[in-house]
Design a protein around this motif. Structure first.
Motif, PDB file in Angstrom:
ATOM      1  N   HIS A 753       0.838  -1.303  -0.023  1.00 13.22           N
ATOM      2  CA  HIS A 753       0.029  -0.037   0.009  1.00 13.22           C
ATOM      3  C   HIS A 753       0.612   1.181   0.307  1.00 13.22           C
ATOM      4  CE1 HIS A 753      -2.166   3.208   2.052  1.00 13.22           C
ATOM      5  NE2 HIS A 753      -3.305   2.767   1.284  1.00 13.22           N
ATOM      6  N   GLN A 757       1.537   3.903  -2.963  1.00 10.02           N
ATOM      7  CA  GLN A 757       1.076   5.463  -2.967  1.00 10.02           C
ATOM      8  C   GLN A 757       2.393   6.264  -3.259  1.00 10.02           C
ATOM      9  OE1 GLN A 757      -0.809   6.290   1.139  1.00 10.02           O
ATOM     10  NE2 GLN A 757      -2.626   6.239  -0.016  1.00 10.02           N
ATOM     11  N   SER A 761       2.419   9.201  -6.272  1.00 10.25           N
ATOM     12  CA  SER A 761       2.516  10.713  -5.585  1.00 10.25           C
ATOM     13  C   SER A 761       4.108  11.230  -6.094  1.00 10.25           C
ATOM     14  CB  SER A 761       2.200  10.662  -4.446  1.00 10.25           C
ATOM     15  OG  SER A 761       3.053  10.095  -3.559  1.00 10.25           O
TER      16      SER A 761
END
Length: 897
Positions: A753, A757, A761
């Motif tokens: 996870h 991310q 980003s």
């Protein structure tokens, strides 16, 4: 393989990718596409660590998007025209073409070991005739649509490089490469009508949601929309034909503070006056030796020449203002003439005080009176409020006595229009793009000049108009002007003797559409619309902040022009959906070497040459030889009794290979033009490509600068070696079940996870930090062998965008199927990320003696019972009962014995 050996691992997996055509991009209708592109490099002959960082970032995105099911286009090419190749040819006696293609071959050889997931089959250089021939076709289409024209213009002229320079290529009044003092000349130039698109380019910025705000602000400021008043002063005693001087001002509310009118040395009135006066001509010539950038105009000493001409103020014909030729006014901004209001403009105030001109305030701060601060006319500084600041007008000819600057400007425009003094207009700072360059190594402009027909476009069937190879650089100037068999041709229209255009295109043209060409690099037209429809837009564009204005603005213009001429779809009027501007790679020590010379036969010219460290010889101090690469203050301190200050001074006494003085410049930024780059080839040879990739991604957020250090590279290599050992141990681990499988697998899903991310980003360093933590967890885990192998395979997948070679090796040894480059990206199991247990410390008489893992909702009595069965509590009780037991749910258990 018992240990991590990049020299064996990396070529093996690069060969596997090549044989499988893993990264070849083909149109697959129905599959989501993703186009990631890094700004392509100039073929300087060597890659530097900044390249490694830039292309690794793009590679992380490209590999990740492949793993998430996208059809990825990730191409590479070279921005290959330009002055450096000509300079190299002049220095070595060689040819720009040979120098350029040799450098491309070298750089490709240096880049391939990085393991970038590039489709090399799409590679091109902008100096390939196949590429610039299509660029010439675009030029002809733009010309037919009226988006190209020719006119006389005042330009920056580099007398050493013998070419036009953009304002941004003038540094401290000198050419950015030659170091020669730049002059202003009037030449006939070709222009793109980019100013026709000013409003569209400005308004569309609001829709670029995935662009950095600072880049959009920079572009908006460069386009520079302003609302103001255009009007004319009537002249007295001016030459015939100059009875009016047109002025545009964004502050018409300061008209009642006017003190003088200034005109550019290139204004038609100034041109007329210099034809009639040697004194005026000398002053204008001096002005033209001044740089044209805004910074230089602001910092240069303000100089003026009183023409003896006056103008009448539009509100009072008895009020006359002197007309000066001024060195800080450019012809290509506004109308080339301004009125000066010294009280409210610092530049005008400096000028007025120098020439003893009146200073009269029009307004003061709204909250103050004249006596609360020093008025400009009484020796105070100019009061220049922002347009939105409320001021109190001392001379409110245009309405309210106190209002905001914007309201005051609007009221002044309305007043002037009502009284027949000019018209309110919207103007843009953006000027048309001058694309003519007087040099050989560029894309030829495909037109012919015929005495009978004028300017005639070349026929498309005759494209490309190729550069001739048999040119000489033994004298200054453009060799195309001296090449009669190339220059002299028949007119495409009437067949009469004619001459080719010998100017070539600005290299910014080459980079303004290359992204579109990558969608169909071998097409017989500039683009193939089916491929453009599929691959465009660029989903993620990556490059330096230094390209925030010109390159990106020109590319946005070109995309619009290509749409209007049928080469791009409507959706591609804005070509880059997302933009990321990475930081620079810096170095901790001084490492820039420069030599300045005065070339013959121009002793007044100053030419700057940068040197690679290996081009600088060693020097002697007290009989101790020190190599320049290590001869910095810290290494010299203490040698021969030198202090650190003396050592730094000693460093500056270094010579190049020819014994000429070399200056060491304090410089942290690495730049290929300054030849102060860290060489990735030696780093890859020593540590491997994955180490270089891991370091440049992990050290700092990608939008910030990263400082390259040898110790950082060593630490990265040690970590990757550790990862390899952990994977090898997992591959051999026993399958016997043990008690910590769930703990390890929960951490694995959290890591999936967080790394996902991080990549989504552009927080690569944050994702890598999570991988460090998970590596540590895996190394300490007592989970069963299969759980460890699953976790290690997932670690390989999560590391594969950053360290693809090591990841492939881990994947293979851990039993992964096929290539990890083809494996789907792992998906975090949300249920495994939910914490349904809690770890509660056990304190005995106030001291922590153990812990217990319990379900979050376990009742107190059951927590007490579990705590009392803990071996530390049993030992402390020694068969007795506790005096007291306190349970704080979810927090702690206290046992008093």
């Amino acid at each position: 393989m018992s240990r991590y050996t990049p020299a064996e691992i990396e070529p093996k997996w690069q060969k596997a990718w090549d044989e499988a055509l893993t990264f070849k991009a083909e149109r697959k209708n129905g599959k989501p596409k993703y186009y990631v592109l890094e700004m392509f490099p100039y073929p300087s002959g060597r890659i530097h660590i900044g390249h490694v960082r830039n292309y690794t970032m793009g590679d992380v995105v490209a590999r990740y998007k492949r793993a998430t099911g996208h059809n990825v286009l990730h191409p590479m090419g070279f921005d290959a025209f330009g002055m450096p190749a000509e300079n190299a040819a002049m220095a070595s006696g060689g040819h720009p073409k040979t120098w350029t293609y040799d450098n491309i071959d070298t750089m490709v050889e240096q880049m391939k070991p990085l393991g970038l997931s590039l489709d090399w089959s799409r590679m091109f250089a902008t100096c390939d005739p196949e590429y610039y021939g299509q660029q010439q076709a675009l030029f002809l289409d733009f010309l037919e649509q009226g988006m190209v024209y020719r006119k006389n213009a005042v330009v920056n002229w580099d007398p050493v490089d013998m070419t036009v320079l953009a304002n941004e290529q003038v540094e401290e009044g000198r050419g950015w490469r030659s170091g020669a003092l730049v002059e202003r000349r009037e030449l006939t130039q070709w222009f793109f009508r980019i100013s026709d698109f000013a409003e569209d380019l400005l308004e569309a910025l609001d829709g670029l949601d995935d662009w950095p705000a600072k880049v959009k602000t920079m572009q908006a400021n460069w386009i520079g929309r302003s609302r103001g008043l255009q009007f004319a002063f009537s002249t007295t005693d001016a030459p015939e034909g100059h009875d009016r001087i047109e002025v545009y001002t964004t502050r018409p509310d300061t008209l009642l503070g006017a003190s003088f009118v200034g005109i550019s040395p290139d204004h038609p009135l100034a041109r007329q006056l210099e034809r009639d006066s040697e004194e005026v001509a000398a002053f204008c010539a001096e002005c033209r030796r001044t740089g044209t950038s805004e910074e230089e105009l602001e910092t240069a000493e303000k100089k003026g020449y009183d023409t003896g001409i006056t103008v009448r103020h539009p509100f009072d014909t008895s009020w006359e203002l002197p007309v000066y030729i001024a060195n800080f006014i450019l012809m290509d901004y506004g109308t080339g003439a301004v009125f000066g209001c010294p009280a409210h403009d610092a530049r005008d105030l400096e000028f007025a005080r120098k020439y003893d001109l009146p200073v009269s305030s029009v307004f003061v701060p709204a909250m103050g009176e004249e006596g609360t601060y020093i008025l400009p006319e009484d020796g105070g500084p100019a009061y220049v409020p922002p347009k939105v600041e409320t001021v109190r007008y001392l001379k409110p000819f245009a309405g309210e006595e106190a209002m905001t600057g914007d309201s005051g400007v609007d009221a002044a425009i309305a007043f002037c229009e009502e009284n027949g003094v000019g018209q309110g207009v919207t103007k843009y700072r953006l000027r048309d793009w001058g694309l003519s360059r007087q040099r050989y190594w560029g894309c030829p402009i495909p037109v012919v000049h015929c005495d009978a027909c004028g300017v005639v476009p070349e026929k498309k069937e005759n494209l490309p108009v190729e550069l001739p190879d048999d040119v000489s650089f033994d004298q200054p100037g453009n060799p195309l002007d001296r090449h009669p068999t190339w220059r002299d041709v028949a007119c495409p229209s009437c067949g009469a003797p004619a001459k080719r255009e010998t100017d070539t295109m600005d290299t910014f043209v080459d980079s303004s559409w290359y992204f579109a060409r990558f969608t169909a690099p071998r097409a017989g037209t500039p683009t193939d619309m089916a491929d453009a429809e599929y691959w465009m837009n660029v989903d993620q564009y990556i490059g330096g902040i230094e390209h925030a204005i010109l390159h990106l603005l020109y590319a946005r213009f070109f995309s619009r022009a290509m749409h209007l001429t049928g080469h791009l779809p409507e959706k591609s009027r804005e070509p880059f959906d997302a933009l990321f501007t990475q930081g620079m790679v810096t170095h901790a020590i001084f490492q820039t070497y420069r030599r300045e010379t005065h070339p013959d036969p121009q002793p007044d010219k100053l030419v700057r040459h940068y040197l690679f460290p290996e081009e600088v010889i060693t020097f002697q101090h007290d009989g101790i030889e020190k190599a320049v690469e290590t001869a910095f203050a810290e290494s010299l301190e203490g040698v021969g009794g030198l202090s650190s200050v003396q050592a730094l001074a000693e460093v500056h006494r270094i010579a190049d290979m020819n014994g000429r003085g070399v200056e060491i410049i304090p410089s942290a930024k690495m730049s290929k033009s300054k030849k102060n780059v860290v060489d990735p080839v030696s780093i890859i040879s020593q540590y491997g490509a994955d180490t270089a990739r891991w370091f440049v991604l992990s050290d700092s957020p990608p939008e910030r600068d990263v400082e390259w250090t040898a110790s950082g590279a060593e630490a990265a290599h040690r970590h990757l070696s550790r990862v390899f050992r952990i994977a090898a141990e997992a591959a051999r681990a026993e399958d016997a079940p043990q008690g910590s499988d769930e703990v390890l697998l929960r951490e694995m899903h959290k890591t999936i996870h967080d790394v996902t991310q991080g990549i989504e980003s552009f927080g690569f360093n944050a994702g890598i930090a999570r991988l460090y933590a998970f590596t540590s967890t895996l190394s300490k885990s007592d989970a069963g062998g299969e759980a460890k192998r699953e976790a290690a395979r997932t670690l390989a997948q999560l590391m594969s965008p950053m360290t693809p070679h090591l990841a492939e090796e881990m994947w293979s040894m851990l039993g992964g199927e096929g290539l990890v480059a083809d494996a789907p990206w792992p998906v975090a199991d949300e249920t495994m990320m939910v914490e349904d247990t809690v770890t509660m410390p056990i304190q005995i008489n106030g001291k922590r003696r153990g812990e217990v893992v319990v379900p979050k909702d376990m009742p107190k009595p059951e927590v007490e019972e579990l705590a009392l069965s803990h071996h530390a509590v049993l030992k402390a009780l020694d068969g007795g009962a506790p005096k007291k037991i306190i349970v704080v749910p979810g927090r702690i258990v206290n046992v008093v014995v």
